[in-house]
Each structure stands twice: as C-alpha cells, then as structure tokens.
Motif scaffolding. Structure first.
Motif, PDB file in Angstrom:
ATOM      1  N   ASP A 196     -42.896 -22.484  17.247  1.00 14.34           N
ATOM      2  CA  ASP A 196     -41.747 -22.708  16.346  1.00 14.34           C
ATOM      3  C   ASP A 196     -40.976 -23.955  16.779  1.00 14.34           C
ATOM      4  N   LEU A 197     -40.800 -24.098  18.087  1.00 14.73           N
ATOM      5  CA  LEU A 197     -40.062 -25.241  18.646  1.00 14.73           C
ATOM      6  C   LEU A 197     -40.793 -26.552  18.339  1.00 14.73           C
ATOM      7  N   ILE A 198     -42.121 -26.551  18.533  1.00 12.50           N
ATOM      8  CA  ILE A 198     -42.936 -27.745  18.250  1.00 12.50           C
ATOM      9  C   ILE A 198     -42.845 -28.096  16.766  1.00 12.50           C
ATOM     10  N   HIS A 199     -42.921 -27.079  15.899  1.00 16.90           N
ATOM     11  CA  HIS A 199     -42.868 -27.301  14.445  1.00 16.90           C
ATOM     12  C   HIS A 199     -41.517 -27.887  14.041  1.00 16.90           C
ATOM     13  N   GLU A 200     -40.452 -27.349  14.615  1.00 18.29           N
ATOM     14  CA  GLU A 200     -39.091 -27.811  14.281  1.00 18.29           C
ATOM     15  C   GLU A 200     -38.907 -29.277  14.687  1.00 18.29           C
ATOM     16  N   ILE A 201     -39.451 -29.637  15.844  1.00 15.92           N
ATOM     17  CA  ILE A 201     -39.313 -31.013  16.325  1.00 15.92           C
ATOM     18  C   ILE A 201     -40.220 -31.956  15.532  1.00 15.92           C
ATOM     19  N   PHE A 202     -41.484 -31.583  15.355  1.00 19.26           N
ATOM     20  CA  PHE A 202     -42.442 -32.474  14.682  1.00 19.26           C
ATOM     21  C   PHE A 202     -42.070 -32.733  13.221  1.00 19.26           C
ATOM     22  N   THR A 203     -41.523 -31.701  12.550  1.00 16.81           N
ATOM     23  CA  THR A 203     -41.162 -31.861  11.130  1.00 16.81           C
ATOM     24  C   THR A 203     -39.696 -32.260  10.963  1.00 16.81           C
ATOM     25  N   THR A 204     -38.974 -32.442  12.081  1.00 13.13           N
ATOM     26  CA  THR A 204     -37.515 -32.706  12.083  1.00 13.13           C
ATOM     27  C   THR A 204     -36.813 -31.772  11.095  1.00 13.13           C
ATOM     28  N   GLY A 205     -36.963 -30.475  11.359  1.00 13.01           N
ATOM     29  CA  GLY A 205     -36.427 -29.432  10.480  1.00 13.01           C
ATOM     30  C   GLY A 205     -34.911 -29.364  10.503  1.00 13.01           C
ATOM     31  N   PRO A 206     -34.348 -28.369   9.779  1.00  9.48           N
ATOM     32  CA  PRO A 206     -32.880 -28.260   9.656  1.00  9.48           C
ATOM     33  C   PRO A 206     -32.162 -28.020  10.990  1.00  9.48           C
ATOM     34  N   HIS A 207     -32.882 -27.448  11.971  1.00 11.51           N
ATOM     35  CA  HIS A 207     -32.256 -27.180  13.276  1.00 11.51           C
ATOM     36  C   HIS A 207     -32.845 -28.075  14.365  1.00 11.51           C
ATOM     37  N   PHE A 208     -33.228 -29.295  13.959  1.00  7.65           N
ATOM     38  CA  PHE A 208     -33.807 -30.241  14.927  1.00  7.65           C
ATOM     39  C   PHE A 208     -32.823 -30.545  16.056  1.00  7.65           C
ATOM     40  N   LYS A 209     -31.558 -30.732  15.704  1.00 12.66           N
ATOM     41  CA  LYS A 209     -30.538 -31.091  16.708  1.00 12.66           C
ATOM     42  C   LYS A 209     -30.484 -30.041  17.818  1.00 12.66           C
ATOM     43  N   GLU A 210     -30.435 -28.761  17.416  1.00  9.83           N
ATOM     44  CA  GLU A 210     -30.354 -27.678  18.409  1.00  9.83           C
ATOM     45  C   GLU A 210     -31.643 -27.597  19.230  1.00  9.83           C
ATOM     46  N   ALA A 211     -32.803 -27.769  18.543  1.00 10.14           N
ATOM     47  CA  ALA A 211     -34.095 -27.680  19.236  1.00 10.14           C
ATOM     48  C   ALA A 211     -34.262 -28.821  20.243  1.00 10.14           C
ATOM     49  N   ALA A 212     -33.910 -30.045  19.830  1.00  8.07           N
ATOM     50  CA  ALA A 212     -34.048 -31.209  20.720  1.00  8.07           C
ATOM     51  C   ALA A 212     -33.067 -31.120  21.883  1.00  8.07           C
ATOM     52  N   ASN A 213     -31.883 -30.567  21.611  1.00  9.29           N
ATOM     53  CA  ASN A 213     -30.870 -30.412  22.658  1.00  9.29           C
ATOM     54  C   ASN A 213     -31.280 -29.348  23.668  1.00  9.29           C
ATOM     55  N   PHE A 214     -31.991 -28.332  23.179  1.00 13.27           N
ATOM     56  CA  PHE A 214     -32.485 -27.267  24.066  1.00 13.27           C
ATOM     57  C   PHE A 214     -33.531 -27.823  25.029  1.00 13.27           C
ATOM     58  N   LEU A 215     -34.376 -28.736  24.527  1.00  9.05           N
ATOM     59  CA  LEU A 215     -35.417 -29.327  25.377  1.00  9.05           C
ATOM     60  C   LEU A 215     -34.781 -30.283  26.389  1.00  9.05           C
ATOM     61  N   TRP A 216     -35.038 -30.055  27.652  1.00 11.07           N
ATOM     62  CA  TRP A 216     -34.573 -30.964  28.697  1.00 11.07           C
ATOM     63  C   TRP A 216     -35.370 -32.269  28.578  1.00 11.07           C
ATOM     64  N   PRO A 217     -34.750 -33.451  28.822  1.00 12.32           N
ATOM     65  CA  PRO A 217     -35.536 -34.696  28.759  1.00 12.32           C
ATOM     66  C   PRO A 217     -36.800 -34.589  29.606  1.00 12.32           C
ATOM     67  N   CYS A 218     -37.946 -34.979  29.029  1.00 14.38           N
ATOM     68  CA  CYS A 218     -39.236 -34.863  29.728  1.00 14.38           C
ATOM     69  C   CYS A 218     -39.279 -35.830  30.906  1.00 14.38           C
ATOM     70  N   LYS A 219     -39.570 -35.313  32.085  1.00 13.09           N
ATOM     71  CA  LYS A 219     -39.703 -36.168  33.268  1.00 13.09           C
ATOM     72  C   LYS A 219     -41.180 -36.542  33.400  1.00 13.09           C
ATOM     73  N   LEU A 220     -41.507 -37.785  33.049  1.00 10.43           N
ATOM     74  CA  LEU A 220     -42.897 -38.246  33.042  1.00 10.43           C
ATOM     75  C   LEU A 220     -43.237 -38.986  34.328  1.00 10.43           C
TER      76      LEU A 220
END
Length: 238
Positions: free
Chosen positions: A179-203
């Motif tokens: 669900d999280l991947i779908h929300e981010i990839f499609t920039t859904g209505p709750h993208f802001k909350e989903a992206a904020n929940f994800l910690w910045p990726c440490k590469l």
C-alpha cells in the motif's frame, strides 16, 4: 481433602483468568491477522494488474503514434527521487534551507518528492548539490524494501512488518508495505503522509564512484536532473 489457604486460591483464580483472557486475545488477533492477510493479498493483486495496465497503455499509445507517423508524448511525471551528492562546503544559506526542507541533511541520503511548481523551483535551486530523476516501479520497490525505515514516535524503525506501517498510516487506509509503495509511486491523496512516514533512505556510495560531482549531468557530470536514468544511480547505491 487437604486445606488450601484462601490467598493461594485467590492467586490461582487470578492466574486462570489471565490465561483465559490471553488465550481469547491470541485467538482474536489470529482471526484478524488471517482476514487482513486476505485483504493485503487482494490489494497486491489489484496493484499488479494496475501497473501492468499502465505499462500496456504506454506501449499501445507509442505504437499507435509510430503507425501514424507521430510522436508519443508521455504524461508529465508526478514523482521524483532526489539524492544528495555533495557536502556543505561553499553552500548558500538559501540552498541549505531548501535541503533541510527536503530532509536531505546527509550526503547520499534520498527522498521521494511530489513534483509541482513549488518543488520544481526548489530542486532547480539545489541542482548543484543533488542528483534527481523519475524513478520506475522497480526502483521505488527496491528502495522501500531494501532501505526503507519508518518514523514511529520520532524513532527510525525498520519496515520488517506490515504492523509498523499500519500503526502509523492505518487511518489513511495504508495497511501494508505494498500500500505504501502504491501511494508513493502513484502520488496518491495521502502521498504527503506516506512520504513523511518514510525516513530518508540512507544509501551507500555508488559502486565505481561518481564521475564529476561539480558538473551537471548534461555536461557529463552527476549533478542535476537525469530523467529516467536515475534508476541506474539508485542501482549502484543500493
């Protein structure tokens, strides 16, 4: 019949009650987990069909355009993945502030950004310090599964369980990692909350290193916009 003190009987009754409550709770949670598992599986199937349909539509439109001696122009991208590639030396205060707003406080950290007029202007201002582009589904999925951490009570928690996602984003009907991947990839209505929940990726540092951090990608360097080629850099840094 041997005499048993009242205190012992009282303790025994208490323990039996606790054990019965625990067994009932375990049974209830198992039933809920089973029902949730079915829902998650059906959603994953629906998302897979949706992604496949999008891909097929893109191929069909490209072929139709080619047959009509025309050019297929894909729709404007809504999602970007931004990676910080430079440190703080010689950085203007405005650029530093924008990188803080984008949550790119560390070198080789990456975030998902929804593209609109405001974010595009921000990215243009910080272009010498970041590499960004349009991620494909494979890149988004690998970043979330391999380098994904959630923000739970201001703590960095690994996404090793769907319960971690549900505990924070369940109120937005985001129950699992798919669900999280779908929300981010499609920039859904709750993208802001989903992206904020994800910690910045440490590469990691890219395999083979960067070519030239100070030059723009168009000049043979690494900085700035690189379109769909961002997945090549992500692959080197995972």
């Amino acid at each position: 019949m041997p005499f048993v003190p009242e205190s012992v009987l009282k303790k025994r009754r208490g323990q039996e009650k606790i054990a019965a409550e625990k067994a009932a709770a375990t049974k209830k949670s198992a039933a809920e987990a089973s029902a949730k598992k079915d829902i998650i599986f059906k959603r994953a199937e629906k998302y897979a069909a949706e992604y496949k349909a999008q891909e097929n539509d893109s191929i069909r439109l490209r072929r139709e355009a080619k047959a009509a001696n025309s050019i297929y122009v894909p729709p404007e991208a809504k999602l970007a993945f931004v990676i910080r590639i430079r440190g703080i030396n010689g950085m203007a205060p405005k650029v530093k502030k924008i990188l803080q707003l984008l949550r790119l406080r560390q070198i080789h950290s990456g975030v998902f950004v929804k593209l609109n007029g405001a974010t595009i202007k921000m990215l243009r201002l910080v272009e010498p310090y970041v590499a960004y582009g349009i991620p494909n589904l494979k890149s988004v999925r690998e970043l979330v599964y391999k380098r994904g951490y959630g923000k739970v009570n201001k703590q960095r928690v690994p996404l090793d369980n769907n319960a971690v996602v549900e505990s924070v984003l369940g109120k937005y009907d985001i129950l699992c990692v798919e669900d999280l991947i779908h929300e981010i990839f499609t920039t859904g209505p709750h993208f802001k909350e989903a992206a904020n929940f994800l910690w910045p990726c440490k590469l990691s540092s890219p395999t083979g290193g960067l070519k030239q951090k100070l030059l723009h990608y168009n000049e043979g360097g690494d900085a700035g916009y690189r379109g769909e080629k961002i997945h090549e850099l992500v692959k080197k840094m995972l």
